[in-house]
Design a protein around this motif. Structure first.
Motif, PDB file in Angstrom:
ATOM      1  N   UNK A   4       8.580   6.046   1.519  1.00 32.17           N
ATOM      2  CA  UNK A   4       7.949   6.779   2.628  1.00 32.17           C
ATOM      3  C   UNK A   4       6.910   5.950   3.404  1.00 32.17           C
ATOM      4  N   UNK A   5       6.305   4.965   2.753  1.00 28.58           N
ATOM      5  CA  UNK A   5       5.276   4.150   3.414  1.00 28.58           C
ATOM      6  C   UNK A   5       5.859   2.866   4.017  1.00 28.58           C
ATOM      7  N   UNK A   6       7.200   2.774   4.107  1.00 28.44           N
ATOM      8  CA  UNK A   6       7.835   1.541   4.608  1.00 28.44           C
ATOM      9  C   UNK A   6       7.797   1.435   6.130  1.00 28.44           C
ATOM     10  N   UNK A  53      17.947  -7.993  -6.338  1.00 29.46           N
ATOM     11  CA  UNK A  53      17.348  -8.109  -4.999  1.00 29.46           C
ATOM     12  C   UNK A  53      17.857  -6.992  -4.089  1.00 29.46           C
ATOM     13  N   UNK A  54      19.146  -6.676  -4.182  1.00 31.28           N
ATOM     14  CA  UNK A  54      19.710  -5.609  -3.347  1.00 31.28           C
ATOM     15  C   UNK A  54      19.082  -4.269  -3.711  1.00 31.28           C
ATOM     16  N   UNK A  55      18.915  -3.992  -5.012  1.00 36.45           N
ATOM     17  CA  UNK A  55      18.312  -2.737  -5.470  1.00 36.45           C
ATOM     18  C   UNK A  55      16.862  -2.662  -4.986  1.00 36.45           C
ATOM     19  N   UNK A  56      16.113  -3.752  -5.200  1.00 37.88           N
ATOM     20  CA  UNK A  56      14.700  -3.776  -4.811  1.00 37.88           C
ATOM     21  C   UNK A  56      14.536  -3.564  -3.312  1.00 37.88           C
ATOM     22  N   UNK A  57      15.321  -4.266  -2.495  1.00 35.93           N
ATOM     23  CA  UNK A  57      15.182  -4.141  -1.042  1.00 35.93           C
ATOM     24  C   UNK A  57      15.552  -2.740  -0.592  1.00 35.93           C
ATOM     25  N   UNK A 103      -2.802  -0.479   6.897  1.00 35.69           N
ATOM     26  CA  UNK A 103      -3.359  -1.188   5.742  1.00 35.69           C
ATOM     27  C   UNK A 103      -3.081  -0.452   4.445  1.00 35.69           C
ATOM     28  N   UNK A 104      -3.269   0.862   4.453  1.00 37.24           N
ATOM     29  CA  UNK A 104      -3.013   1.664   3.263  1.00 37.24           C
ATOM     30  C   UNK A 104      -1.516   1.652   2.899  1.00 37.24           C
ATOM     31  N   UNK A 105      -0.669   1.689   3.913  1.00 33.30           N
ATOM     32  CA  UNK A 105       0.774   1.623   3.650  1.00 33.30           C
ATOM     33  C   UNK A 105       1.128   0.298   2.979  1.00 33.30           C
ATOM     34  N   UNK A 106       0.513  -0.790   3.435  1.00 31.55           N
ATOM     35  CA  UNK A 106       0.773  -2.111   2.839  1.00 31.55           C
ATOM     36  C   UNK A 106       0.361  -2.172   1.387  1.00 31.55           C
ATOM     37  N   UNK A 107      -0.830  -1.649   1.074  1.00 31.72           N
ATOM     38  CA  UNK A 107      -1.294  -1.647  -0.331  1.00 31.72           C
ATOM     39  C   UNK A 107      -0.370  -0.803  -1.203  1.00 31.72           C
ATOM     40  N   UNK A 108       0.039   0.346  -0.673  1.00 31.48           N
ATOM     41  CA  UNK A 108       0.926   1.239  -1.436  1.00 31.48           C
ATOM     42  C   UNK A 108       2.279   0.588  -1.700  1.00 31.48           C
ATOM     43  N   UNK A 109       2.828  -0.080  -0.679  1.00 32.84           N
ATOM     44  CA  UNK A 109       4.133  -0.746  -0.834  1.00 32.84           C
ATOM     45  C   UNK A 109       4.052  -1.922  -1.789  1.00 32.84           C
ATOM     46  N   UNK A 110       2.928  -2.662  -1.752  1.00 35.65           N
ATOM     47  CA  UNK A 110       2.786  -3.822  -2.648  1.00 35.65           C
ATOM     48  C   UNK A 110       2.703  -3.363  -4.116  1.00 35.65           C
ATOM     49  N   UNK A 111       1.942  -2.286  -4.363  1.00 35.38           N
ATOM     50  CA  UNK A 111       1.827  -1.741  -5.721  1.00 35.38           C
ATOM     51  C   UNK A 111       3.201  -1.310  -6.224  1.00 35.38           C
ATOM     52  N   UNK A 112       3.953  -0.666  -5.348  1.00 39.40           N
ATOM     53  CA  UNK A 112       5.282  -0.183  -5.721  1.00 39.40           C
ATOM     54  C   UNK A 112       6.217  -1.355  -6.031  1.00 39.40           C
ATOM     55  N   UNK A 113       6.214  -2.367  -5.170  1.00 42.64           N
ATOM     56  CA  UNK A 113       7.094  -3.530  -5.371  1.00 42.64           C
ATOM     57  C   UNK A 113       6.757  -4.248  -6.673  1.00 42.64           C
ATOM     58  N   UNK A 114       5.458  -4.469  -6.918  1.00 42.72           N
ATOM     59  CA  UNK A 114       5.039  -5.187  -8.131  1.00 42.72           C
ATOM     60  C   UNK A 114       5.549  -4.454  -9.370  1.00 42.72           C
ATOM     61  N   UNK A 115       5.426  -3.118  -9.359  1.00 44.06           N
ATOM     62  CA  UNK A 115       5.874  -2.319 -10.505  1.00 44.06           C
ATOM     63  C   UNK A 115       7.386  -2.419 -10.658  1.00 44.06           C
ATOM     64  N   UNK A 139      11.099 -12.971  -3.494  1.00 41.12           N
ATOM     65  CA  UNK A 139       9.798 -12.343  -3.778  1.00 41.12           C
ATOM     66  C   UNK A 139       8.722 -12.886  -2.836  1.00 41.12           C
ATOM     67  N   UNK A 140       8.814 -14.174  -2.491  1.00 45.06           N
ATOM     68  CA  UNK A 140       7.837 -14.775  -1.555  1.00 45.06           C
ATOM     69  C   UNK A 140       7.915 -14.101  -0.179  1.00 45.06           C
ATOM     70  N   UNK A 141       9.131 -13.821   0.303  1.00 51.16           N
ATOM     71  CA  UNK A 141       9.263 -13.161   1.616  1.00 51.16           C
ATOM     72  C   UNK A 141       8.724 -11.738   1.570  1.00 51.16           C
ATOM     73  N   UNK A 142       8.984 -11.017   0.467  1.00 53.04           N
ATOM     74  CA  UNK A 142       8.447  -9.651   0.365  1.00 53.04           C
ATOM     75  C   UNK A 142       6.917  -9.694   0.345  1.00 53.04           C
TER      76      UNK A 142
END
Ligand SMILES: Cc1ncccc1N[C@@H](C)c1ccc2c(c1)OCCO2
Length: 115
Positions: A29-31, A18-22, A96-108, A75-78
């Protein structure tokens, strides 16, 4: 009162993940739209539309205070950050685009790290 060494080690592994992921989310860059709570006074409609605001600094605070009792709750909070973003922002807007990009990155990253 005391965990067995095995479950204690397992818990340490998920906290570390969790610490690494956060840290990776915060450094992306899109955070930028998600680093701090949305100022509900300066964003018209946000308070009414978004029932459960969430952002990376709040997740950081909860992680620091050991408030995540499971990997799932982290994961629910993210995902709440990204779901709020999709609800409030057009898909093709800058946020909106930043959100999609961050979600794709997190899922991976979380599947690489934990599956
Ligand atoms: C994630 C999100 N969803 C909906 C609205 C805002 C935000 N983010 C805030 C930080 C934010 C992001 C960008 C901004 C801003 C505030 O206010 C000034 C204009 O640019």
């Amino acid at each position: 009162k005391h965990d067995s060494p095995v479950s204690c080690a397992k818990k340490a592994k998920t906290v570390k993940a969790q610490q690494i992921l956060l840290a990776e989310l915060e450094a992306h860059p899109a955070a930028w739209p998600f680093l701090s709570p949305v100022n509900q006074k300066s964003v018209p409609g946000y308070r009414k539309v978004i029932k459960k605001p969430m952002d990376f600094s709040t997740i950081r605070e909860k992680l620091t205070n050991n408030q995540y009792l499971s990997l799932e709750s982290f994961i629910m909070d993210v995902n709440l950050v990204f779901d709020n973003c999709e609800k409030f922002n057009e898909d093709h807007s800058e946020i909106g685009q930043a959100g999609h990009s961050m979600r794709r990155y997190f899922d991976k990253r979380w599947t690489e790290l934990l599956k």
